[in-house]
Design an enzyme around this catalytic site. Structure first.
Site, short mmCIF file in Angstrom:
data_model
loop_
_atom_site.label_atom_id
_atom_site.label_comp_id
_atom_site.label_asym_id
_atom_site.label_seq_id
_atom_site.Cartn_x
_atom_site.Cartn_y
_atom_site.Cartn_z
N GLN A 1 -4.94 -1.29 9.64
CA GLN A 1 -4.84 -2.62 9.02
C GLN A 1 -5.44 -3.69 9.92
OE1 GLN A 1 -3.60 -3.37 5.84
NE2 GLN A 1 -4.40 -5.40 6.31
N ASP B 1 -11.33 2.84 3.99
CA ASP B 1 -11.74 1.43 3.87
C ASP B 1 -13.24 1.30 3.66
OD1 ASP B 1 -9.86 -0.56 3.75
OD2 ASP B 1 -9.52 -0.63 5.91
N LYS C 1 0.84 -1.20 0.00
CA LYS C 1 0.00 0.00 0.00
C LYS C 1 0.88 1.25 0.00
CE LYS C 1 -3.92 -2.23 2.25
NZ LYS C 1 -4.59 -2.64 3.47
#
Ligand code: NAD
Length: 281
Positions: free
Chosen positions: A96, A119, A52
């Site tokens: 995460q 997200d 990422k």
């Protein structure tokens, strides 16, 4: 049969975003920023976060990874999220997953300002998506949606069948296809006759986690088949679809690896750019 090349589509999306970031920098004299919080030393999470960060830098985003040990207290993370929520240089915040057991996942998700929730997991974004309003959309289903639209721009009236009802994949996928006027069936582990449901699909999305569950005789000729599954087996990584069989009759299909996976990170970058743009309005 069209092999849907996720690597190529992701590279194209990253290139579009790179150009857009240059324009945004010229216009606003700053670039979108993505901050990732990584807790613990789980190897897959470390690999995802490294990828990422690399991709974010490639498209010109300001990218930062904040790491904590497994033992970190929940309050430390909540305080950091609060600080990032108030920081104008941070457009997107991602924590995460998975998290260590002593940290409440939902509390963490809800602490992130919905306008920085890249997200798309915050209940506000989930609600906005299901109401058809503007929202951040979870990256994997967004990637699937973009791949489907490349093959079939007009989805109106198509029959879509989703296998799996997770908050991460199946449910947001359903909302995205409903918005496109598909007739959507969402199936799951208690579905009575999964094969019969799948046989109805013009568009079939498998997000289950069972290696090669979907067989050739489950798929209508000319269906578009999107395979989200990533399953480690003795013969390597395989999807939820028996690719060798199904690719004989499908109109288009994503391979695993090289299909949906590469689009997920590209969509995270897209969400970061979208959050930045909305913050400049
Ligand atoms: P999950 O475990 O949260 O959900 C799985 C869903 O499948 C559940 O809704 C369950 O009801 C359904 N299911 C289980 N057994 C079934 C059966 N026999 N028949 C029909 N439905 C059944 O999983 P998830 O997080 O949505 O992930 C699904 C898969 O996608 C996994 O293989 C995961 O590794 C993969 N994944 C890939 C990406 C990517 O970027 N490509 C991202 C996230 C997840």
């Amino acid at each position: 049969m069209i092999l849907i090349d996720g690597k190529k589509a992701a590279a194209e999306l990253r290139e579009e975003l790179r150009k857009e970031v240059v324009e945004l920098k010229n216009k606003h004299n700053k670039v979108p920023g993505l901050t990732v919080i990584l807790i613990g030393d789980l190897t897959p999470s470390q690999i995802y976060v490294r990828n990422k960060e690399k991709s974010a830098k490639e498209v010109g985003l300001k990218s930062e990874v904040i790491k904590y040990p497994d033992s970190v207290e929940e309050k430390v993370i909540l305080d950091k999220i609060d600080e990032l929520n108030k920081d104008d240089t941070v457009s997107g915040i991602l924590v995460q997953l998975p998290l260590p057991k002593h940290i409440d996942k939902q509390k963490i998700i809800e602490a992130i300002n919905p306008s920085k929730d890249v997200d798309g997991f915050h209940p506000m974004n989930v609600g906005n998506l299901s109401s058809g309003y503007e929202s951040s959309v979870p990256c994997t289903p967004l990637g699937c949606y973009l791949l489907i639209k490349k093959i079939e721009p007009n989805l109106s009236g198509k029959k879509a069948v989703i296998i799996g009802r997770s908050n991460l994949n199946g449910k947001p996928m359903t909302q995205l296809l409903l918005k496109e006027n598909c007739t959507v069936t969402i199936t799951h582990s208690r579905t009575k006759d999964l094969k019969a449901e799948c046989l109805e699909a013009d568009i079939l999305v498998a997000a289950v986690g069972i290696p090669e569950l979907v067989k050739e005789d489950w798929v209508k000729k000319d269906a578009i088949v999107i395979d989200v599954g990533i399953n480690k087996t003795d013969k390597g990584i395989v999807g939820d679809v028996a690719f060798d069989e199904v690719s004989k009759s499908a109109r288009a299909i994503t391979p695993v690896p090289g299909g949906v996976g590469p689009m997920t990170i590209a969509c995270l970058l897209k969400n970061t750019v979208e959050c930045f743009k909305r913050s400049q309005l």
